[in-house]
Design an enzyme around this catalytic site. Structure first.
Site, mmCIF file in Angstrom:
data_model
loop_
_atom_site.group_PDB
_atom_site.id
_atom_site.type_symbol
_atom_site.label_atom_id
_atom_site.label_comp_id
_atom_site.label_asym_id
_atom_site.label_seq_id
_atom_site.Cartn_x
_atom_site.Cartn_y
_atom_site.Cartn_z
ATOM 1 N N HIS A 1 2.840 0.370 9.283
ATOM 2 C CA HIS A 1 1.719 0.321 10.230
ATOM 3 C C HIS A 1 1.167 1.717 10.537
ATOM 4 O O HIS A 1 -0.016 1.859 10.837
ATOM 5 C CB HIS A 1 2.145 -0.395 11.520
ATOM 6 C CG HIS A 1 2.091 -1.885 11.393
ATOM 7 N ND1 HIS A 1 1.851 -2.735 12.448
ATOM 8 C CD2 HIS A 1 2.217 -2.691 10.312
ATOM 9 C CE1 HIS A 1 1.865 -3.993 12.022
ATOM 10 N NE2 HIS A 1 2.094 -3.991 10.736
ATOM 11 N N ARG B 1 8.492 -1.515 8.961
ATOM 12 C CA ARG B 1 7.191 -1.956 9.479
ATOM 13 C C ARG B 1 6.482 -0.824 10.241
ATOM 14 O O ARG B 1 5.259 -0.688 10.179
ATOM 15 C CB ARG B 1 7.392 -3.183 10.378
ATOM 16 C CG ARG B 1 6.114 -3.903 10.672
ATOM 17 C CD ARG B 1 6.335 -5.333 11.104
ATOM 18 N NE ARG B 1 5.055 -6.015 11.219
ATOM 19 C CZ ARG B 1 4.515 -6.378 12.368
ATOM 20 N NH1 ARG B 1 5.143 -6.177 13.503
ATOM 21 N NH2 ARG B 1 3.328 -6.970 12.376
ATOM 22 N N ASP C 1 0.653 -14.698 2.985
ATOM 23 C CA ASP C 1 1.701 -14.810 1.950
ATOM 24 C C ASP C 1 1.309 -15.907 0.966
ATOM 25 O O ASP C 1 1.408 -15.727 -0.258
ATOM 26 C CB ASP C 1 3.055 -15.161 2.575
ATOM 27 C CG ASP C 1 3.556 -14.108 3.554
ATOM 28 O OD1 ASP C 1 3.582 -12.930 3.167
ATOM 29 O OD2 ASP C 1 3.911 -14.465 4.695
ATOM 30 N N HIS D 1 7.978 -8.340 2.872
ATOM 31 C CA HIS D 1 8.427 -9.463 3.699
ATOM 32 C C HIS D 1 9.735 -10.067 3.217
ATOM 33 O O HIS D 1 10.188 -11.064 3.767
ATOM 34 C CB HIS D 1 7.321 -10.528 3.782
ATOM 35 C CG HIS D 1 6.205 -10.099 4.678
ATOM 36 N ND1 HIS D 1 4.996 -10.738 4.744
ATOM 37 C CD2 HIS D 1 6.121 -9.066 5.552
ATOM 38 C CE1 HIS D 1 4.221 -10.125 5.616
ATOM 39 N NE2 HIS D 1 4.878 -9.098 6.113
ATOM 40 N N TRP E 1 11.294 -15.007 6.109
ATOM 41 C CA TRP E 1 10.769 -15.404 4.797
ATOM 42 C C TRP E 1 11.900 -15.763 3.823
ATOM 43 O O TRP E 1 11.695 -16.459 2.859
ATOM 44 C CB TRP E 1 9.954 -14.265 4.191
ATOM 45 C CG TRP E 1 8.690 -13.947 4.921
ATOM 46 C CD1 TRP E 1 7.454 -14.466 4.645
ATOM 47 C CD2 TRP E 1 8.505 -13.022 6.012
ATOM 48 N NE1 TRP E 1 6.518 -13.923 5.507
ATOM 49 C CE2 TRP E 1 7.130 -13.035 6.348
ATOM 50 C CE3 TRP E 1 9.346 -12.185 6.742
ATOM 51 C CZ2 TRP E 1 6.595 -12.257 7.373
ATOM 52 C CZ3 TRP E 1 8.826 -11.413 7.761
ATOM 53 C CH2 TRP E 1 7.460 -11.452 8.068
HETATM 54 C C1 HEM Z 1 -0.151 -8.264 3.456
HETATM 55 C C2 HEM Z 1 -0.518 -8.136 4.711
HETATM 56 C C3 HEM Z 1 0.489 -8.236 5.813
HETATM 57 C C4 HEM Z 1 0.421 -9.027 6.890
HETATM 58 C C5 HEM Z 1 -0.734 -9.943 7.261
HETATM 59 C C6 HEM Z 1 1.628 -8.856 7.630
HETATM 60 C C7 HEM Z 1 1.935 -9.513 8.818
HETATM 61 C C8 HEM Z 1 3.162 -9.493 9.427
HETATM 62 C C9 HEM Z 1 3.513 -10.231 10.604
HETATM 63 C C10 HEM Z 1 2.597 -11.137 11.375
HETATM 64 C C11 HEM Z 1 4.812 -9.959 10.875
HETATM 65 C C12 HEM Z 1 5.633 -10.503 12.026
HETATM 66 C C13 HEM Z 1 5.810 -9.461 13.116
HETATM 67 C C14 HEM Z 1 6.684 -9.958 14.229
HETATM 68 O O1 HEM Z 1 6.390 -11.027 14.748
HETATM 69 O O2 HEM Z 1 7.641 -9.261 14.589
HETATM 70 C C15 HEM Z 1 5.279 -9.049 9.884
HETATM 71 C C16 HEM Z 1 6.547 -8.569 9.836
HETATM 72 C C17 HEM Z 1 6.975 -7.676 8.896
HETATM 73 N N1 HEM Z 1 6.206 -7.058 7.945
HETATM 74 FE FE1 HEM Z 1 4.334 -7.563 7.426
HETATM 75 N N2 HEM Z 1 2.411 -7.948 7.005
HETATM 76 C C18 HEM Z 1 1.743 -7.538 5.880
HETATM 77 C C19 HEM Z 1 2.157 -6.590 4.990
HETATM 78 C C20 HEM Z 1 3.346 -5.917 5.074
HETATM 79 C C21 HEM Z 1 3.702 -4.794 4.268
HETATM 80 C C22 HEM Z 1 2.774 -4.098 3.270
HETATM 81 C C23 HEM Z 1 4.970 -4.447 4.613
HETATM 82 C C24 HEM Z 1 5.819 -3.328 4.079
HETATM 83 C C25 HEM Z 1 5.685 -2.841 2.869
HETATM 84 C C26 HEM Z 1 5.393 -5.369 5.646
HETATM 85 C C27 HEM Z 1 6.639 -5.357 6.231
HETATM 86 C C28 HEM Z 1 7.010 -6.204 7.263
HETATM 87 C C29 HEM Z 1 8.377 -6.300 7.765
HETATM 88 C C30 HEM Z 1 9.592 -5.539 7.234
HETATM 89 C C31 HEM Z 1 8.340 -7.234 8.813
HETATM 90 C C32 HEM Z 1 9.517 -7.681 9.650
HETATM 91 C C33 HEM Z 1 9.646 -6.846 10.910
HETATM 92 C C34 HEM Z 1 10.795 -7.286 11.795
HETATM 93 O O3 HEM Z 1 11.680 -7.998 11.347
HETATM 94 O O4 HEM Z 1 10.787 -6.891 12.962
HETATM 95 N N3 HEM Z 1 4.380 -6.224 5.915
HETATM 96 N N4 HEM Z 1 4.261 -8.774 9.011
#
Ligand code: HEM
Length: 410
Positions: free
Chosen positions: A44, A40, A226, A166, A182
């Site tokens: 970001h 992430r 999603d 995700h 997820w």
């Molecule tokens: C499509 C638009 C996306 C949205 C709106 C989004 C939003 C989010 C949100 C709200 C979280 C939760 C964060 C937390 O509460 O710790 C999250 C976690 C995460 N996102 Fe996304 N995300 C998006 C795209 C992506 C992309 C492109 C990737 C990587 C290629 C990604 C990888 C991750 C990962 C690995 C987590 C888990 C982090 C953890 O476990 O601490 N996301 N995302």
């Protein structure tokens, strides 16, 4: 970065392996498995890119500075920045931007996902910090995703592939306000995100938080963005494809994520040369080892078959000929139509290389493909003269003729 020669395939891959080991030790150990969050951080850092003015992106590690540092979307990510500080200390010549981006790339592999082509070369030199608000808002829908990812240069299929990130990790109420994972195994990179999304029924969760969706068992989570991948007609075709075929997802994700990680790098136009050069280096490397299957895979991923190693000017053909991989000749010379007359920085053609060792079959294949035996290397020698120098009379005899040399009587 002067200590390391990143233009050399060997030292670049040696360095990358050393870095990878160090990153592994920091991300996966007895205290934690931080792969999801590392992924992430990399996303970001890169996802702030705007192709209209080339601002934002992974170069510069601008998340170290305000206002990006305290953007609500980045809440909690400083944990990974801190975890990786010892890696920076161990490799002071590697930029923080490279370390963050590479950690995200290798985290995918550590979690069981595909390898992600990755090149070093980002810098930490001062860059304008992008304004907050460029990352996607999870409470919105398909058009918002197209707007945000379109600004970075991604199409519909790439948006779906990237959203498959995700499959790792979870939401934390204290960070984003959302809650839950997820998939059933949030530390494993597979296509279960798409299987769950497409094959389960999702209903709004009844709780006191923001709108999110839950499955019939009430244990898993989907965000509104999603769900948009299932309800939007174009996105859903790709999401179905990935649910049904994990290998397609892996291959698409690997390319799209690699492209994402190189956004905003000075030398990275939209065609993503970082990824292309990584595939090209893979192609050259496997040519050296005679592995035609791996070479084909690199070509399918977009390797430039004519590419040359930067510090030596050597092509895949040079390498295959040097190491006597006769079985690769017809594919390389007839199908790929590699130019047999390319000279490396010493002036050697593939014919010079093969002649040195007396690789007769290679020499014959090269001559048949029209290799010009009169070409001289920087020492002023033709391939035949090289063969004589290296005491390979049979090879020298084959080369004798137009452009060849008179042989000494042996
Ligand atoms: C499509 C638009 C996306 C949205 C709106 C989004 C939003 C989010 C949100 C709200 C979280 C939760 C964060 C937390 O509460 O710790 C999250 C976690 C995460 N996102 Fe996304 N995300 C998006 C795209 C992506 C992309 C492109 C990737 C990587 C290629 C990604 C990888 C991750 C990962 C690995 C987590 C888990 C982090 C953890 O476990 O601490 N996301 N995302």
């Amino acid at each position: 970065m002067s200590e390391y020669n990143l233009d050399n395939d060997f030292s670049s891959s040696f360095l990358k392996n050393a870095l990878k080991t160090e990153i592994w030790n920091k991300l996966v150990n007895q205290k934690a498995n931080a792969c999801p969050m590392a992924m992430r951080v990399a996303w970001h850092s890169s996802g702030t890119f705007d192709k209209s003015d080339n601002s934002g992106g992974s170069d510069g590690a601008t998340m170290r500075f305000e206002p990006e540092k305290s953007d609500g979307a980045n809440a909690g990510l400083h944990i990974i920045h801190d975890l990786l500080i010892p890696v920076k200390k161990e490799f002071p010549n590697i930029s923080t931007a490279d370390i963050w981006a590479m950690s995200g790339a290798v985290a995918v592999e550590f979690a069981g996902g595909p390898s992600v082509p990755f090149s070093l070369g980002r810098s930490d030199s001062p860059k304008p910090v992008p304004p907050n608000g460029r990352l996607p808002d999870a409470s919105q829908g398909a058009e918002h995703l197209r707007e945000v990812f379109g600004r970075m240069g991604f199409n519909d299929r790439e948006i779906v592939a990237l959203s498959g990130g995700h499959t790792l990790g979870r939401c934390h109420k204290v960070r984003s306000g959302f809650d839950g994972a997820w998939t059933q195994n949030p530390l494993k990179f597979d296509n279960s995100y798409f299987k769950n999304l497409m094959d389960m029924e999702w209903k709004p969760r009844e709780w006191d938080g923001p709108l999110q969706y839950t499955d019939p068992s009430g244990t898993l989570t989907m965000l509104p963005t999603d769900i948009a991948l299932k309800t939007d007609p174009s996105f859903s075709v790709t999401a179905r494809l990935y649910a049904d075929d994990e290998s397609v997802f892996f291959s698409d994700f690997s390319l799209a994520y690699s492209k994402l990680l190189s956004l905003g790098c000075e030398s990275a136009p939209p065609a993503c040369p970082h990824a292309r050069e990584a595939f090209s280096a893979e192609f050259r490397d496997h040519s050296m080892h005679g592995s035609i299957e791996h070479c084909r895979a690199a070509v399918e991923k977009g390797a430039d078959v004519h590419s040359r190693e930067k510090n030596s000017g050597r092509t895949a053909l040079h390498k295959a000929c040097y190491w006597n991989h006769t079985h690769m000749m017809s594919w390389m010379l007839t199908d790929l139509k590699l130019d047999p007359n390319v000279q490396d920085y010493n002036g050697d053609t593939a014919l010079h290389d093969a002649s040195m060792f007396g690789h007769v079959k290679i020499v014959e294949a090269l001559l048949e493909a029209g290799c010009d035996r009169s070409i001289k290397n920087k020492s002023g020698k033709t391939a035949a003269e090289v063969a004589v120098d290296y005491e390979k009379p049979e090879t020298a005899a084959i080369l004798k003729g137009k452009g060849g040399v008179e042989l000494p009587v042996v």
